[in-house]
Design a protein around this motif. Structure first.
Motif, PDB file in Angstrom:
ATOM      1  N   GLU A  32       0.811  -1.217   0.000  1.00  0.00           N
ATOM      2  CA  GLU A  32       0.000   0.000   0.000  1.00  0.00           C
ATOM      3  C   GLU A  32       0.846   1.269   0.000  1.00  0.00           C
ATOM      4  O   GLU A  32       0.384   2.325  -0.419  1.00  0.00           O
ATOM      5  N   TYR A  33       2.085   1.185   0.451  1.00  0.00           N
ATOM      6  CA  TYR A  33       2.919   2.379   0.614  1.00  0.00           C
ATOM      7  C   TYR A  33       3.936   2.563  -0.517  1.00  0.00           C
ATOM      8  O   TYR A  33       4.811   3.426  -0.419  1.00  0.00           O
ATOM      9  N   PHE A  34       3.781   1.797  -1.592  1.00  0.00           N
ATOM     10  CA  PHE A  34       4.773   1.833  -2.661  1.00  0.00           C
ATOM     11  C   PHE A  34       4.103   1.976  -4.022  1.00  0.00           C
ATOM     12  O   PHE A  34       2.912   1.697  -4.171  1.00  0.00           O
ATOM     13  N   PRO A  35       4.861   2.440  -5.031  1.00  0.00           N
ATOM     14  CA  PRO A  35       4.284   2.579  -6.375  1.00  0.00           C
ATOM     15  C   PRO A  35       3.659   1.277  -6.858  1.00  0.00           C
ATOM     16  O   PRO A  35       4.152   0.183  -6.559  1.00  0.00           O
ATOM     17  N   GLN A  36       2.594   1.400  -7.624  1.00  0.00           N
ATOM     18  CA  GLN A  36       1.888   0.221  -8.114  1.00  0.00           C
ATOM     19  C   GLN A  36       2.791  -0.695  -8.932  1.00  0.00           C
ATOM     20  O   GLN A  36       2.573  -1.908  -8.979  1.00  0.00           O
TER      21      GLN A  36
ATOM     22  N   LEU B  79       9.354   5.107 -13.914  1.00  0.00           N
ATOM     23  CA  LEU B  79       9.830   4.789 -12.571  1.00  0.00           C
ATOM     24  C   LEU B  79      11.333   4.547 -12.570  1.00  0.00           C
ATOM     25  O   LEU B  79      11.835   3.658 -13.249  1.00  0.00           O
ATOM     26  N   GLY B  80      12.027   5.357 -11.799  1.00  0.00           N
ATOM     27  CA  GLY B  80      13.443   5.115 -11.568  1.00  0.00           C
ATOM     28  C   GLY B  80      13.616   4.627 -10.143  1.00  0.00           C
ATOM     29  O   GLY B  80      13.167   5.283  -9.203  1.00  0.00           O
ATOM     30  N   THR B  81      14.222   3.480  -9.947  1.00  0.00           N
ATOM     31  CA  THR B  81      14.375   2.945  -8.601  1.00  0.00           C
ATOM     32  C   THR B  81      15.629   2.098  -8.509  1.00  0.00           C
ATOM     33  O   THR B  81      16.050   1.498  -9.496  1.00  0.00           O
ATOM     34  N   ASP B  82      16.227   2.087  -7.334  1.00  0.00           N
ATOM     35  CA  ASP B  82      17.280   1.110  -7.113  1.00  0.00           C
ATOM     36  C   ASP B  82      16.607  -0.220  -6.803  1.00  0.00           C
ATOM     37  O   ASP B  82      15.503  -0.268  -6.279  1.00  0.00           O
TER      38      ASP B  82
ATOM     39  N   ILE C 221       5.131   9.536  -8.791  1.00  0.00           N
ATOM     40  CA  ILE C 221       5.507   8.184  -8.379  1.00  0.00           C
ATOM     41  C   ILE C 221       4.294   7.259  -8.397  1.00  0.00           C
ATOM     42  O   ILE C 221       4.382   6.092  -8.788  1.00  0.00           O
ATOM     43  N   GLU C 222       3.148   7.775  -7.996  1.00  0.00           N
ATOM     44  CA  GLU C 222       1.936   6.958  -8.020  1.00  0.00           C
ATOM     45  C   GLU C 222       1.608   6.501  -9.435  1.00  0.00           C
ATOM     46  O   GLU C 222       1.105   5.400  -9.650  1.00  0.00           O
ATOM     47  N   ASN C 223       1.886   7.355 -10.425  1.00  0.00           N
ATOM     48  CA  ASN C 223       1.577   7.035 -11.820  1.00  0.00           C
ATOM     49  C   ASN C 223       2.717   6.316 -12.530  1.00  0.00           C
ATOM     50  O   ASN C 223       2.599   5.983 -13.708  1.00  0.00           O
ATOM     51  N   ALA C 224       3.818   6.103 -11.834  1.00  0.00           N
ATOM     52  CA  ALA C 224       5.019   5.600 -12.498  1.00  0.00           C
ATOM     53  C   ALA C 224       4.881   4.144 -12.906  1.00  0.00           C
ATOM     54  O   ALA C 224       4.269   3.337 -12.220  1.00  0.00           O
ATOM     55  N   ARG C 225       5.468   3.831 -14.051  1.00  0.00           N
ATOM     56  CA  ARG C 225       5.533   2.446 -14.502  1.00  0.00           C
ATOM     57  C   ARG C 225       6.925   2.179 -15.053  1.00  0.00           C
ATOM     58  O   ARG C 225       7.676   3.099 -15.372  1.00  0.00           O
TER      59      ARG C 225
END
Length: 495
Positions: free
Chosen positions: A184-188, A377-380, A445-449
């Motif tokens: 719930e606390y992270f991007p979809q 979405l950019g993420t480590d 971030i919520e919309n990130a893919r």
């Protein structure tokens, strides 16, 4: 199955072409210490609950009963507070140290070093970083995993190599960390794309990552230049494609020495991002029915839009703008705006002044009134080596519980300017007092893919070469994407 992931039948077809499916026949010990704590041996005692059982996959932990993610408090309380509360775990089953591949110098990762010290203080687990230069990280990690080396147990992985490491069965599933409450606390995208069934040794989807940062694309723009052109200062806050072109046309028609827009056009990876955002903004996906599709109608329309701006002389020479190119033009007052990462924020505020005057943030342009403000979405990506000794993997799992906490995310923001992966971090006082922008970064971030598939780096390089050919006028958008599609079909054994 999410639309933007590859279906298992396609993965098996691709893996067979590379000779990877033989890995699925491996079982028993990991090449580690011979412990019977690995799948393929006794899965645990009769009183073990289903939730405590590990995945029935070769070389993975047979049991997760050493850790209780909802103790001493529910997981959504433990990972969202100002201080991370470690889960309860069996100290005798968990190693007191774990080695970790870090991409780049720890001098550039003060928040990571800070949190590793907190983990040691609160759990007794010492994290031993192994620094690997970013350019050498992928081949180094590939060598470690493909040879089934036991160390390091934990590693930071380029997200574009993620599926290449998941697919042959090299990464440890970490489903125990990712309850519905935690997601719930992270991007979809974390649940929709990173949780995958691409592992040829598994029969169902699993999650393999933890993270500390997540960055969605934003529209960096100059309100002062917009007003100079006669627009409202917030005209590019939530723009459409048409809005962006209108700004370009107005800048071209007036006696000003700047352009309305630019994008990354030089290099081998970055030029793909602006094009993919345009595809996604139309509600389209790159991965469709298990296949990577570049020459869709949406893909062609996105490239035609870019090509038309170039032909009309409304943008600078985008082919010369690699990583850092649009940023330099933006700070120099040579473009009104561009879509990129939020790491521009501290630089822009330092050079341009307070938020909202000469600098502001918006969302990437959407396609008409019904389109999406799609973001990249950019993420480590932090993962566990499946072939590490069980006690090391367990220590890594405890660390991975904490590195995605609100506390860790907040420190990434405060110390390094990285956007929090854990959305609860935005509510912490330490972030509230330091964040000049909150609404747009959170929404982005919520919309990130992501859009993940195997051989992603290789296929992206094919795509970029064809995009550049179209931008240079050497091929039509349709020809360029058809040529890219033909080559990618061969690489991925599609059709």
């Amino acid at each position: 199955m999410p639309k933007d992931t590859m279906e298992r039948r396609q993965v098996m077809k691709y893996a067979a072409a590379l000779g990877l499916t033989s890995i699925a026949g491996c079982s028993g010990n990991s090449g580690g210490d011979g412990s019977d704590d690995q799948s393929g041996s006794d899965p645990g005692s009769d009183d073990q609950t289903e939730a405590d059982q590990g995945p029935d996959i070769p070389n993975t932990l047979a049991s997760w009963d050493f850790i209780s993610v909802d103790e001493p408090a529910p997981i959504d309380e433990r990972i969202t507070g100002a201080e991370w509360t470690p889960p309860e775990f069996d100290e005798e089953a968990v190693a007191d140290s774990v080695k970790y591949f870090n991409m780049g110098s720890m001098k550039n990762d003060p928040a990571t070093a800070w949190f590793q010290d907190r983990v040691d203080e609160r759990t007794g687990i010492t994290v031993e970083p192994i620094v690997v230069p970013s350019k050498r990280a992928t081949p180094k990690i590939t060598t470690v995993l493909s040879s089934r080396a036991e160390e390091p147990a934990m590693m930071q992985i380029d997200r574009q190599m993620y599926m290449d490491f998941v697919e042959p069965g090299w990464l440890e599933p970490v489903d125990q960390l990712w309850t519905e409450a935690a997601y719930e606390y992270f991007p979809q995208a974390f649940s929709a794309e990173f949780a995958t069934d691409m592992d040829v040794t598994a029969d169902e989807p699993h999650q393999y990552i933890s993270v500390a940062i997540a960055e969605g694309s934003v529209k960096n723009y100059r309100p002062d230049l917009l007003q100079e052109l006669g627009f409202d200062a917030d005209f590019l806050k939530r723009p459409t494609w048409e809005d962006v072109r209108e700004v370009c046309e107005e800048a071209d028609s007036q006696d000003v020495d700047y352009y309305g827009h630019a994008w990354y056009g030089g290099g081998v990876r970055y030029p793909s991002y602006p094009w993919m955002l345009k595809v996604w903004s139309q509600g389209e996906r790159i991965v469709q029915d298990g296949e990577v599709i570049f020459n869709s109608d949406a893909g062609v329309e996105a490239l035609e839009w870019q090509r038309q701006l170039i032909e009309d002389g409304l943008v600078p020479d985008v082919l010369s703008l690699g990583q850092g190119g649009p940023e330099d033009l933006f700070l120099g007052g040579e473009i009104v705006g561009y879509t990129g990462g939020s790491k521009m924020i501290p630089r822009a505020l330092e050079q341009l002044g307070e938020a909202g005057e000469a600098y502001d943030l918006g969302l990437p342009a959407k396609y008409g009134s019904d389109g999406e403000h799609a973001t990249f979405l950019g993420t480590d990506t932090i993962c566990i080596n499946r072939f590490a000794p069980p006690e090391k993997k367990k220590a890594a799992l405890v660390y991975m519980d904490g590195c995605r906490s609100a506390e860790a995310s907040a420190q990434e923001f405060v110390q390094e300017g990285n956007m929090p992966a854990n959305s609860a971090a935005w509510d912490l006082d330490i972030v509230q007092s330091e964040a000049p922008f909150q609404e747009i970064p959170q929404e982005s971030i919520e919309n990130a893919r992501e859009g993940l598939w195997p051989r992603q780096i290789q296929t992206i390089e094919v795509l970029v070469a064809e995009l550049q050919a179209a931008w240079a006028g050497q091929k039509s958008p349709q020809e360029a994407l058809d040529d890219a599609q033909a080559e990618v079909d061969g690489i991925l054994q599609q059709n």
